[in-house]
Design a protein around this motif. Structure first.
Motif, PDB file in Angstrom:
ATOM      1  N   SER A 111       0.830  -1.200   0.000  1.00  0.00           N
ATOM      2  CA  SER A 111       0.000   0.000   0.000  1.00  0.00           C
ATOM      3  C   SER A 111       0.868   1.255   0.000  1.00  0.00           C
ATOM      4  CB  SER A 111      -0.915  -0.002   1.232  1.00  0.00           C
ATOM      5  OG  SER A 111      -1.681   1.178   1.296  1.00  0.00           O
ATOM      6  N   ALA A 112       1.935   1.261   0.795  1.00  0.00           N
ATOM      7  CA  ALA A 112       2.842   2.411   0.839  1.00  0.00           C
ATOM      8  C   ALA A 112       3.549   2.596  -0.503  1.00  0.00           C
ATOM      9  CB  ALA A 112       3.867   2.226   1.953  1.00  0.00           C
ATOM     10  N   PHE A 113       3.909   1.495  -1.132  1.00  0.00           N
ATOM     11  CA  PHE A 113       4.534   1.526  -2.455  1.00  0.00           C
ATOM     12  C   PHE A 113       3.588   2.184  -3.461  1.00  0.00           C
ATOM     13  CE2 PHE A 113       7.881  -1.024  -4.863  1.00  0.00           C
ATOM     14  CZ  PHE A 113       7.666  -0.422  -6.086  1.00  0.00           C
ATOM     15  N   LEU A 114       2.336   1.744  -3.465  1.00  0.00           N
ATOM     16  CA  LEU A 114       1.347   2.286  -4.402  1.00  0.00           C
ATOM     17  C   LEU A 114       1.095   3.767  -4.143  1.00  0.00           C
ATOM     18  CD1 LEU A 114      -0.790   1.889  -6.635  1.00  0.00           C
ATOM     19  CD2 LEU A 114      -2.393   1.167  -4.830  1.00  0.00           C
ATOM     20  N   ALA A 115       0.895   4.136  -2.884  1.00  0.00           N
ATOM     21  CA  ALA A 115       0.647   5.543  -2.546  1.00  0.00           C
ATOM     22  C   ALA A 115       1.819   6.423  -2.967  1.00  0.00           C
ATOM     23  CB  ALA A 115       0.392   5.673  -1.048  1.00  0.00           C
ATOM     24  N   THR A 116       3.021   5.924  -2.751  1.00  0.00           N
ATOM     25  CA  THR A 116       4.224   6.676  -3.128  1.00  0.00           C
ATOM     26  C   THR A 116       4.262   6.934  -4.627  1.00  0.00           C
ATOM     27  OG1 THR A 116       5.473   5.753  -1.267  1.00  0.00           O
ATOM     28  CG2 THR A 116       6.753   6.645  -3.112  1.00  0.00           C
ATOM     29  N   HIS A 117       4.004   5.908  -5.399  1.00  0.00           N
ATOM     30  CA  HIS A 117       4.089   6.045  -6.847  1.00  0.00           C
ATOM     31  C   HIS A 117       2.996   6.968  -7.393  1.00  0.00           C
ATOM     32  CE1 HIS A 117       5.264   5.022 -10.885  1.00  0.00           C
ATOM     33  NE2 HIS A 117       4.030   4.673 -11.185  1.00  0.00           N
ATOM     34  N   ILE A 118       1.784   6.807  -6.902  1.00  0.00           N
ATOM     35  CA  ILE A 118       0.670   7.612  -7.420  1.00  0.00           C
ATOM     36  C   ILE A 118       0.826   9.083  -7.040  1.00  0.00           C
ATOM     37  CG2 ILE A 118      -1.818   7.992  -7.244  1.00  0.00           C
ATOM     38  CD1 ILE A 118      -0.924   5.597  -9.001  1.00  0.00           C
ATOM     39  N   ALA A 119       1.236   9.363  -5.813  1.00  0.00           N
ATOM     40  CA  ALA A 119       1.446  10.757  -5.410  1.00  0.00           C
ATOM     41  C   ALA A 119       2.548  11.403  -6.235  1.00  0.00           C
ATOM     42  CB  ALA A 119       1.800  10.825  -3.921  1.00  0.00           C
ATOM     43  N   THR A 120       3.605  10.659  -6.496  1.00  0.00           N
ATOM     44  CA  THR A 120       4.719  11.195  -7.281  1.00  0.00           C
ATOM     45  C   THR A 120       4.293  11.469  -8.716  1.00  0.00           C
ATOM     46  OG1 THR A 120       6.205   9.885  -5.896  1.00  0.00           O
ATOM     47  CG2 THR A 120       7.119  10.783  -7.939  1.00  0.00           C
ATOM     48  N   ALA A 121       3.534  10.538  -9.282  1.00  0.00           N
ATOM     49  CA  ALA A 121       3.038  10.738 -10.649  1.00  0.00           C
ATOM     50  C   ALA A 121       2.140  11.968 -10.721  1.00  0.00           C
ATOM     51  CB  ALA A 121       2.283   9.491 -11.108  1.00  0.00           C
TER      52      ALA A 121
END
Length: 463
Positions: free
Chosen positions: A284-294
């Motif tokens: 979940s942290a991985f996904l949140a990190t990627h989406i926020a960065t995008a």
């Protein structure tokens, strides 16, 4: 015969279930053991976080400065990696995560783990976020929990956070600081600023931890801390001799892009690794990190396109870094919607700071360490208090999910970090500048830090 064997095995299994249930209900302790999957993931995550400093941050910052200063920036990142790693095992880890007694306990650890004294190769980490198990000990009716990775792996993982935090400050004073003074200042800053704040927020004894401050992977400890120190350093060092109130063109934009890409890649270890386990929270942290960065990268690009009429590579890379910064404290507490909001908002705020506030006020934050890391960290910490959802971790919720108190706690954490870091950095600057000197002279600055500090040049032309 085969059918009879299967029937007997099934019968034995059924008759053992009540005993198993009785053992579980009676609280039979399962001996804690090292989980090889968690350990493997955390070793990889540790390597990813190191990658963020060298070569990620080194290339990102190195590409943004002028060609006569690029080696100096790379050297600063390398020496910080070496110096702070040794400081961490000598006493930094003990001060940040160890325990002390009396009035000091909520503010700083002791020296019991100096040079990792008493820590053995097979010891389990005493710190955990998720995927933990009872140790068999019960205190006040509550089973004591313990991590599933070796203690030395946790120490290594946290070491990389201690390394990158003072490295981020480099962006504020690039192109004008003496190397000797820089090394001494960075060491003292790690000892007296980073270690106490890490203890406040991440140690079980820390006063902000007890207050309930949420900082999953370093929004307060790393980014606000470094960003505020960066602003203080930029103001106290003064402007570069040829600073005209606007950014000086980068000497190597491909370096900037490669560095930003390595930061984005390494940040998955930074954030997803902070759950200390290979589990759903890490995912979940991985996904949140990627989406926020995008979302942040795209928002900054669109702002560039609308306001400056052309989308720029430096802009989209800067936006990506801003998104990574802001999602850091929230990554283990927000869902995809929260990540999208944080990513979009942080680019709007940081773009405004970099493009309008800095030129208006006239301070020379060379590579926008304050404008991106300091401001981005503040945005991330506050929005954690707004958007933390029990859908990710049931124990935590923000103001938008019925817990306004969390926002108050986040504001206390932000303000206390700003005050302590500002005062502490000011004092350390004065001491180091008096003894060793911090500002390069005009001749050194004009020649460039590469030649004046290191006797090297990045690019050699042969006849």
């Amino acid at each position: 015969m085969k059918k009879i064997s299967i029937a007997i095995m099934a019968l034995l299994t059924l008759t053992s279930l009540p005993a198993m249930a009785q053992g579980t209900s009676a609280g039979t302790a399962v001996a804690p053991t090292i989980n090889t999957g968690d350990t493997a993931w955390m070793i990889v995550a540790t390597a990813l976080v190191m990658l963020m400093t060298i070569p990620g941050l080194a290339l990102f910052y190195g590409g943004l400065v002028r060609r006569k200063n690029v080696l100096n920036v790379l050297m600063q990142c390398f020496v910080i990696t070496a110096v702070i790693s040794i400081e961490w095992v000598a006493c930094g880890y003990s001060l940040a995560f160890g325990s002390s007694s009396g009035a000091l306990a909520p503010f700083i650890g002791g020296f019991q783990w100096s040079f990792l004294h008493g820590i053995h190769i097979g010891d389990l980490s005493p710190y955990f976020i998720s995927h933990s198990q009872p140790s068999g000990e019960v205190v006040n009716g509550v089973p004591v929990m313990i991590g599933t990775i070796p203690h030395i792996v946790f120490i290594l993982f946290q070491m990389m956070f201690a390394v990158i935090t003072p490295a981020l400050i480099i962006g504020a004073f690039a192109e004008r600081i003496k190397f000797k003074g820089f090394v001494v200042f960075s060491l003292l800053w790690a000892l007296f600023i980073y270690n106490p704040i890490a203890h406040w927020v991440w140690s079980s004894n820390g006063w902000l931890a007890k207050l309930g401050a949420l900082d999953f992977a370093g929004g307060t400890v790393v980014h606000i801390n470094a960003g505020i120190a960066a602003l203080v350093m930029a103001l106290m060092l003064g402007k570069r001799r040829d600073y005209q109130g606007h950014a000086i063109p980068p000497h190597n934009i491909p370096f900037v892009a490669i560095g930003a890409a390595l930061l984005w890649f390494g940040w998955f270890g930074f954030n997803a690794g902070s759950g200390l386990a290979a589990d759903s929270l890490a995912g979940s942290a991985f996904l949140a990190t990627h989406i926020a960065t995008a979302a942040a990268a795209l928002t900054w690009m669109l702002l560039d396109w609308i306001i400056g009429k052309k989308p720029t590579l430096v802009g989209i890379a800067t936006g990506a870094v801003a998104g990574l910064v802001a999602i850091t404290p929230a990554s283990g507490f927000v869902d995809v919607t929260g990540a999208l909001i944080i990513g979009a908002v942080v680019s709007l705020v940081c773009f405004f700071m970099v493009a309008y506030v800095k030129p208006k006020l006239g301070y020379d934050d060379t590579l926008d360490a304050f404008g991106v890391h300091g401001i981005g960290g503040i945005v991330g910490a506050i929005f954690t208090g707004l958007l933390a959802t029990p859908a990710i971790q049931a124990a935590y919720s923000g103001a938008f999910y019925g817990n306004p108190h969390q926002l108050i706690v986040q504001l206390i954490a932000v303000l206390s970090t700003i005050v302590y870091t500002s005062i502490g950095t000011f004092i350390l600057f004065k001491i180091v500048d008096k003894i060793f000197g911090l500002r390069a002279n005009d001749k050194e600055e004009a020649l460039g830090m590469d030649e004046s500090m290191h006797g090297e040049t990045a690019y050699t032309t042969f006849d």
